[in-house]
Design an enzyme around this catalytic site. Sequence first.
Site, short mmCIF file in Angstrom:
data_model
loop_
_atom_site.label_atom_id
_atom_site.label_comp_id
_atom_site.label_asym_id
_atom_site.label_seq_id
_atom_site.Cartn_x
_atom_site.Cartn_y
_atom_site.Cartn_z
N ASP A 12 38.05 34.09 44.97
CA ASP A 12 38.81 33.13 45.76
C ASP A 12 40.22 33.67 46.03
O ASP A 12 40.71 33.66 47.17
CB ASP A 12 38.88 31.81 44.97
CG ASP A 12 39.60 30.72 45.72
OD1 ASP A 12 39.29 30.51 46.89
OD2 ASP A 12 40.48 30.06 45.11
N ASP A 34 44.29 41.87 37.55
CA ASP A 34 45.74 41.89 37.84
C ASP A 34 46.14 43.24 38.44
O ASP A 34 46.87 43.33 39.43
CB ASP A 34 46.58 41.53 36.60
CG ASP A 34 46.05 42.15 35.32
OD1 ASP A 34 44.91 42.65 35.31
OD2 ASP A 34 46.78 42.13 34.31
N TYR A 49 35.39 28.18 38.69
CA TYR A 49 35.39 27.51 39.99
C TYR A 49 34.33 26.42 40.09
O TYR A 49 34.37 25.57 40.98
CB TYR A 49 35.16 28.56 41.09
CG TYR A 49 35.82 28.21 42.39
CD1 TYR A 49 37.11 28.64 42.66
CD2 TYR A 49 35.17 27.45 43.34
CE1 TYR A 49 37.73 28.33 43.85
CE2 TYR A 49 35.78 27.12 44.53
CZ TYR A 49 37.06 27.56 44.78
OH TYR A 49 37.67 27.25 45.95
N LYS A 64 38.29 40.59 34.11
CA LYS A 64 39.35 40.55 33.10
C LYS A 64 38.68 40.65 31.72
O LYS A 64 38.90 39.83 30.82
CB LYS A 64 40.14 39.22 33.26
CG LYS A 64 41.40 39.10 32.44
CD LYS A 64 42.59 39.80 33.02
CE LYS A 64 43.77 39.71 32.08
NZ LYS A 64 44.91 40.53 32.54
#
Length: 334
Positions: free
Chosen positions: A227, A203, A123, A170
């Site tokens: 986000d 996920d 980001y 992740k």
Amino acid sequence: MHTVTLIRGDGVGPELSAATLAVIEATGVKIHWEEVVAGEEALQRFGTPLPQEAIDSIRKNGVALKGPITTPVGSGFRSVNVALRKELDLYANLRPAKNYPGIRTPFGEIDLVVVRENTEDLYAGVEHMVGEDAAESIKIITRPACERIVRFAFEYAVKNRRRKVTAVHKANIMKLTDGLFLETARQIAQEYPQVEFEDRIVDNMAMQLVQKPQLYDVLVMPNLYGDIISDLCAGLVGGLGVAPGANLGREAALFEPVHGSAPKYAGQNRVNPTAMILSAVMMLRHIGEAEAAERVEAALSAVLEEGKEVTYDLGGSAGTMEMAQAIVRRLKQQ
Ligand code: NAD
């Protein structure tokens, strides 16, 4: 008398700011609003979307309330929101997602808090072209930034009597960057044995939040996942119109709704002021006006529960200012 920097913002920002100021005024809390411009208006007037005056004002006052600011996609100026967070080192983005009576959703009782790292990760937008046909974005994760955001999440959990912190990552794929975040989270967790700790792959987290949101409490994660997941959490409680946020650092705190400037609704007095009013509620608590914060939240809850004077996104037909005025009336009746 408190002095607070005010940035009304772009798009629907000015109408939401006006509605929010009307509600805060009705609490009787004395605030001197030091108004500065940033975004499209600043670009036109001063040739920069983020004048130094705006940064200096927030630094001086230590607290700011801000409407959303437009960031053109692909080209144009860099995000004022990202720049402000970086300039003021507002490293923690706190986004509560709680459901209020009257806002009907398929997800039941929700009380989640997303703690998003606010300064690094993809980001940060550190990108360049590699030749003409490839582009590269650099994901930077540092141990100090991981430590302070995870510590922030645990401290928040302790102060607010929350039972669990979940680190979202992740690390199975990004073994170095997200691996560092997870390793740091596990270490910091040991300092807080009274708070339960677990981790989830992002996920799977997204799916679980839709299917079993009640299993979760405080979620801490790197910037980009934060986000996305915080918008998902906003969706669990009625949408972006009701999702507040705070950007917190050591020297300043900036309160703003999660949503953007919704340009297609600008000037129409249609969008929901709840997210910005709840951001102001967080601000009131931050400046030591907890009692006024409770009163605004109670008045807002009553208006939401009654469901008569709410905006289109909540199934009503009230305008932004009409909904704010309904809250003001409730405040005066208390
Ligand atoms: P957005 O949040 O502005 O709007 C998306 C949709 O969400 C709207 O079309 C509307 O349907 C709904 N929505 C948003 N706010 C609402 C409200 N208060 N009440 C009811 N419905 C509401 O997202 P976007 O269209 O992706 O972004 C528009 C601009 O805002 C972009 O330039 C983006 O960069 C910027 N942005 C700014 C911030 C910020 O200032 N912190 C945050 C996000 C996006």
